[in-house]
Scaffold this motif. Structure first.
Motif, PDB file in Angstrom:
ATOM      1  N   ARG A 108       0.420  -1.392  -0.103  1.00 13.36           N
ATOM      2  CA  ARG A 108      -0.041  -0.253   0.568  1.00 13.36           C
ATOM      3  C   ARG A 108       0.716   1.043  -0.043  1.00 13.36           C
ATOM      4  NH1 ARG A 108      -2.862  -3.132   3.066  1.00 13.36           N
ATOM      5  NH2 ARG A 108      -2.214  -2.591   5.317  1.00 13.36           N
ATOM      6  N   ASN A 109       1.732   1.269   0.490  1.00 14.08           N
ATOM      7  CA  ASN A 109       2.932   2.410   0.657  1.00 14.08           C
ATOM      8  C   ASN A 109       3.581   3.238  -0.590  1.00 14.08           C
ATOM      9  OD1 ASN A 109       2.309   3.225   3.604  1.00 14.08           O
ATOM     10  ND2 ASN A 109       4.311   2.048   4.132  1.00 14.08           N
ATOM     11  N   SER A 110       3.800   1.524  -1.194  1.00 17.85           N
ATOM     12  CA  SER A 110       4.451   2.036  -2.370  1.00 17.85           C
ATOM     13  C   SER A 110       3.593   2.688  -3.874  1.00 17.85           C
ATOM     14  CB  SER A 110       5.540   0.246  -2.615  1.00 17.85           C
ATOM     15  OG  SER A 110       5.487  -0.037  -4.441  1.00 17.85           O
ATOM     16  N   GLU A 111       2.270   2.317  -3.056  1.00 21.29           N
ATOM     17  CA  GLU A 111       1.220   2.521  -4.178  1.00 21.29           C
ATOM     18  C   GLU A 111       0.889   3.695  -3.917  1.00 21.29           C
ATOM     19  OE1 GLU A 111      -2.028  -0.342  -3.829  1.00 21.29           O
ATOM     20  OE2 GLU A 111      -1.420  -1.775  -5.329  1.00 21.29           O
ATOM     21  N   GLU A 112       1.119   4.232  -3.174  1.00 21.61           N
ATOM     22  CA  GLU A 112       0.590   5.325  -2.648  1.00 21.61           C
ATOM     23  C   GLU A 112       2.022   5.867  -3.202  1.00 21.61           C
ATOM     24  OE1 GLU A 112      -1.480   8.671  -0.716  1.00 21.61           O
ATOM     25  OE2 GLU A 112      -1.821   6.687  -1.173  1.00 21.61           O
ATOM     26  N   ARG A 113       3.350   5.548  -2.717  1.00 17.93           N
ATOM     27  CA  ARG A 113       4.060   6.682  -3.265  1.00 17.93           C
ATOM     28  C   ARG A 113       4.621   7.028  -4.785  1.00 17.93           C
ATOM     29  NH1 ARG A 113       6.688   3.337   0.428  1.00 17.93           N
ATOM     30  NH2 ARG A 113       7.224   2.101  -0.620  1.00 17.93           N
ATOM     31  N   GLN A 114       4.156   5.747  -5.582  1.00 24.45           N
ATOM     32  CA  GLN A 114       4.095   6.066  -6.800  1.00 24.45           C
ATOM     33  C   GLN A 114       2.963   7.008  -7.479  1.00 24.45           C
ATOM     34  OE1 GLN A 114       6.399   4.355  -8.762  1.00 24.45           O
ATOM     35  NE2 GLN A 114       5.468   5.352 -10.686  1.00 24.45           N
ATOM     36  N   ARG A 115       1.513   6.666  -6.654  1.00 29.21           N
ATOM     37  CA  ARG A 115       0.729   7.424  -6.838  1.00 29.21           C
ATOM     38  C   ARG A 115       1.616   9.081  -6.781  1.00 29.21           C
ATOM     39  NH1 ARG A 115      -2.814  10.903  -4.358  1.00 29.21           N
ATOM     40  NH2 ARG A 115      -2.474  10.445  -2.426  1.00 29.21           N
ATOM     41  N   ILE A 116       1.753   9.277  -5.731  1.00 24.32           N
ATOM     42  CA  ILE A 116       2.533  10.881  -5.323  1.00 24.32           C
ATOM     43  C   ILE A 116       3.342  10.993  -6.545  1.00 24.32           C
ATOM     44  CG2 ILE A 116       3.807  12.306  -3.726  1.00 24.32           C
ATOM     45  CD1 ILE A 116       2.765  10.514  -1.482  1.00 24.32           C
ATOM     46  N   ALA A 117       4.435  10.527  -6.902  1.00 19.40           N
ATOM     47  CA  ALA A 117       4.784  10.377  -7.326  1.00 19.40           C
ATOM     48  C   ALA A 117       4.378  10.867  -9.310  1.00 19.40           C
ATOM     49  CB  ALA A 117       6.227   9.510  -7.643  1.00 19.40           C
ATOM     50  N   THR A 118       3.327   9.996  -9.201  1.00 24.62           N
ATOM     51  CA  THR A 118       3.079  10.437 -10.392  1.00 24.62           C
ATOM     52  C   THR A 118       2.037  11.831 -10.514  1.00 24.62           C
ATOM     53  OG1 THR A 118       2.566   8.072 -10.975  1.00 24.62           O
ATOM     54  CG2 THR A 118       1.097   9.460 -12.167  1.00 24.62           C
ATOM     55  N   GLU A 119       1.976  12.191  -9.422  1.00 26.42           N
ATOM     56  CA  GLU A 119       0.445  12.853  -9.234  1.00 26.42           C
ATOM     57  C   GLU A 119       1.711  14.600  -9.494  1.00 26.42           C
ATOM     58  OE1 GLU A 119      -1.355  13.546  -5.834  1.00 26.42           O
ATOM     59  OE2 GLU A 119      -3.079  12.203  -6.921  1.00 26.42           O
ATOM     60  N   LEU A 120       2.949  14.172  -8.011  1.00 32.47           N
ATOM     61  CA  LEU A 120       4.323  14.994  -8.356  1.00 32.47           C
ATOM     62  C   LEU A 120       4.893  15.339 -10.271  1.00 32.47           C
ATOM     63  CD1 LEU A 120       6.118  14.479  -5.255  1.00 32.47           C
ATOM     64  CD2 LEU A 120       4.692  16.408  -5.431  1.00 32.47           C
ATOM     65  N   ASP A 121       5.020  14.386 -10.421  1.00 33.11           N
ATOM     66  CA  ASP A 121       5.334  14.894 -12.148  1.00 33.11           C
ATOM     67  C   ASP A 121       4.316  15.374 -12.996  1.00 33.11           C
ATOM     68  OD1 ASP A 121       7.825  12.770 -11.890  1.00 33.11           O
ATOM     69  OD2 ASP A 121       6.546  11.471 -12.492  1.00 33.11           O
ATOM     70  N   VAL A 122       2.850  14.937 -13.134  1.00 40.31           N
ATOM     71  CA  VAL A 122       1.581  16.142 -13.280  1.00 40.31           C
ATOM     72  C   VAL A 122       2.612  17.357 -12.758  1.00 40.31           C
ATOM     73  CG1 VAL A 122       0.137  16.519 -13.698  1.00 40.31           C
ATOM     74  CG2 VAL A 122       0.284  13.899 -13.855  1.00 40.31           C
ATOM     75  N   ALA A 123       2.540  17.358 -11.692  1.00 41.67           N
ATOM     76  CA  ALA A 123       2.536  18.618 -10.960  1.00 41.67           C
ATOM     77  C   ALA A 123       3.377  19.536 -11.672  1.00 41.67           C
ATOM     78  CB  ALA A 123       2.843  19.269  -9.493  1.00 41.67           C
ATOM     79  N   THR A 124       4.817  18.983 -11.763  1.00 41.31           N
ATOM     80  CA  THR A 124       5.977  19.518 -12.716  1.00 41.31           C
ATOM     81  C   THR A 124       5.492  19.504 -13.392  1.00 41.31           C
ATOM     82  OG1 THR A 124       7.602  18.439 -10.855  1.00 41.31           O
ATOM     83  CG2 THR A 124       8.264  18.970 -12.636  1.00 41.31           C
ATOM     84  N   GLN A 125       5.109  19.177 -14.496  1.00 45.80           N
ATOM     85  CA  GLN A 125       4.425  19.471 -15.981  1.00 45.80           C
ATOM     86  C   GLN A 125       4.025  20.917 -16.075  1.00 45.80           C
ATOM     87  OE1 GLN A 125       6.175  18.186 -18.983  1.00 45.80           O
ATOM     88  NE2 GLN A 125       5.503  20.342 -19.503  1.00 45.80           N
ATOM     89  N   ILE A 126       3.079  20.962 -15.221  1.00 45.57           N
ATOM     90  CA  ILE A 126       2.183  21.841 -15.270  1.00 45.57           C
ATOM     91  C   ILE A 126       2.831  23.057 -14.373  1.00 45.57           C
ATOM     92  CG2 ILE A 126       0.235  22.949 -12.984  1.00 45.57           C
ATOM     93  CD1 ILE A 126      -1.531  20.358 -13.391  1.00 45.57           C
ATOM     94  N   GLN A 127       3.718  23.313 -13.558  1.00 44.20           N
ATOM     95  CA  GLN A 127       4.295  24.300 -13.133  1.00 44.20           C
ATOM     96  C   GLN A 127       4.729  24.480 -13.805  1.00 44.20           C
ATOM     97  OE1 GLN A 127       7.868  23.676 -10.300  1.00 44.20           O
ATOM     98  NE2 GLN A 127       6.702  25.985  -8.927  1.00 44.20           N
ATOM     99  N   ALA A 128       5.771  23.977 -14.604  1.00 41.61           N
ATOM    100  CA  ALA A 128       6.938  24.704 -16.341  1.00 41.61           C
ATOM    101  C   ALA A 128       6.100  24.920 -16.499  1.00 41.61           C
ATOM    102  CB  ALA A 128       7.349  23.071 -17.117  1.00 41.61           C
ATOM    103  N   ASP A 129       4.720  24.492 -17.308  1.00 40.64           N
ATOM    104  CA  ASP A 129       4.330  25.238 -18.362  1.00 40.64           C
ATOM    105  C   ASP A 129       3.613  26.175 -17.651  1.00 40.64           C
ATOM    106  OD1 ASP A 129       4.150  22.479 -19.940  1.00 40.64           O
ATOM    107  OD2 ASP A 129       1.934  21.996 -19.043  1.00 40.64           O
TER     108      ASP A 129
END
Length: 470
Positions: free
Chosen positions: A216-237
């Motif tokens: 569960r923690n691994s999936e949560e970390r993966q979810r957060i990492a995915t969302e952070l990747d999206v946030a990174t792209q949004i911020q860059a845009d």
């Protein structure tokens, strides 16, 4: 819709847990097979020592019990070799073979049975399953007394059990001896085995829970990492990133970069045309790191751009932005910011500074030098603050370099700061470079200074060259 998403998430978690447990089961089959193989090798060694006379056990007893023990314990290894341990029934075969092998040896060597009867229960812990541990326990508790009784008739002569330390005559098993063996030998050892099973059951259950929690923690970390990747792209845009930014405007050349210390950062830059003859540049740094700073950055950037209008005093702009930021600043964040509006017709740069770094300015043909100015108070620090603007007169060929403190406070492995002096030196050596090339040179110099040390703060830079009047 929310309920559906939760159900889908629950299904994903269950599937992941099942997949992980099946993978562990396959690995456990190999571990159990290897462990039994080692036990078989130890048994074979003892058998050999008995044959050459170094292990004083009757040869008939040893040949019968040990041969069965070694043969049965090698079966799981052969099955895992053929099936790679994948079928679900392999675990039952492995545990069954361990029980049969131990039973055969316990019948031959009853006085050593307590130690070997723990093998099946301990091996069952590899599967993180209370069910398997209990199966191994039931089998062991049923067969342990049987091995004791059979050992009295056919196994090694147990002097302590028969209470005949010097007895050398024929073996006689009486009714009272069977009762004593039950009360003082089989029953207490079965209880010990039962107590050991509780330890193993708890261990299996706890390990299974830890495995599920890890999934569960691994999936949560993966979810957060995915969302952070999206946030990174949004911020860059959100930041201007297409260069040349205004190819139709020959009056200036501008370039900017941001390298966040984390997936998302608190620094931001901006530049935009206020009207046909005015270019606005913004450089700012939000206190803190990560997502909170990034969200506050979005608010600050939006407010500054929305309130910067043609002909408006920049001090008033920062005053309004400051008051709005203070209204919804529960986290106590603040922003240091510099904004300038360049009149492309006259070269006049009106600016306001809210606690930000001083810019470097290079006059045409001269080196970059820090421009001394009096910084105002930070944004979002206190309501009702008044900000005083200033004016810099630029001529064609003049350049402005602005940055955040992540540049000057970049730190190497010896905890030395990059500093204003190094920044001034690298700028002075590259005064003639256009903005894009200058920023690349400065970033390379920072990287060379920092080396392998981690980046603790966002590194953001902007350079604009005033080329000619309209």
């Amino acid at each position: 819709m929310k309920i559906k998403r939760k159900e889908n998430k629950s299904i994903i978690n269950v599937d992941s847990e099942i997949s992980a447990l099946l993978k562990n089961e396959k690995e456990a089959n190999h571990y159990v097979a290897s462990s039994l193989g080692i036990c078989a090798a130890v048994g074979a060694l003892l058998w050999f020592l008995n044959i050459i006379g170094l292990f004083p056990i009757p040869s008939g007893v040893m040949n019968t019990g040990m041969s069965i023990f070694v043969f049965v314990l090698l079966i799981p290894m052969l099955i895992c070799k053929v099936t790679d341990g994948e079928p679900s029934w392999v675990k039952y075969v492995g545990l069954l073979c361990s029980v049969i092998g131990v039973f055969a040896l316990a019948c031959a060597l009853p006085k050593h049975s307590m130690l070997i009867w723990s093998i099946p229960i301990i091996l069952s812990c590899h599967y993180y399953s209370r069910k398997l541990t209990r199966i191994a326990l039931v089998e062991s508790m049923l067969l342990l007394p049987v091995s004791v009784y059979m050992g009295m008739y056919f196994g090694e002569w147990d002097m302590a059990l028969l209470d005949a330390p010097y007895y050398s005559g024929p073996r006689v098993v009486t009714k009272q001896l069977l009762i004593d063996a039950t009360i003082f030998f089989a029953f207490p050892r079965t209880l010990v085995l039962f107590g050991l099973s509780f330890v193993c059951t708890t261990l299996a259950e706890r390990t299974r829970d830890l495995l599920k929690r890890q999934i569960r923690n691994s999936e949560e970390r993966q979810r957060i990492a995915t969302e952070l990747d999206v946030a990174t792209q949004i911020q860059a845009d959100m930041l201007p990133s297409i260069f040349p930014a205004f190819p139709e405007r020959p009056e200036f050349d501008i370039y900017a970069t941001m390298n966040p210390a984390r997936e998302v950062g608190g620094d931001f830059y901006d530049f935009f045309m206020v009207d046909e003859r005015h270019l606005a540049i913004v450089m700012a740094d939000v206190s803190g790191k990560g997502v909170p700073a990034a969200l506050f950055m979005v608010i600050g950037k939006t407010l500054i751009k929305d309130h910067t209008t043609s002909g408006r005093d920049l001090g008033e702009v920062f005053g309004e932005v400051n008051d709005i930021l203070c209204e919804s600043n529960d986290k106590g964040l603040f922003i240091t910011a510099f904004e300038g509006v360049l009149n492309l017709a006259t070269g006049e740069l009106r600016f306001v500074n809210a606690g930000h770094e001083v810019p470097f300015i290079a006059k045409a043909g001269a080196a970059y030098e820090p421009y001394k100015l009096k910084p105002g108070f930070v944004l979002a620090g206190m309501e009702g603050m008044q900000y005083e603007g200033g004016i810099i007169q630029l001529s064609p060929g003049d350049r402005i370099f602005q940055y955040t403190d992540g540049v000057t406070e970049a730190t190497n492995k010896d905890n030395e700061l990059y500093g204003m002096e190094r920044l001034g030196d690298i700028l002075a050596k590259n005064t003639t470079l256009p903005p894009a090339e200058l920023l690349a040179v400065v970033k390379a110099d920072i990287d060379n200074f920092v080396g392998e040390a981690p980046q603790f703060d966002d590194i953001t830079m902007l350079c604009v060259e005033y080329i000619k009047t309209m």
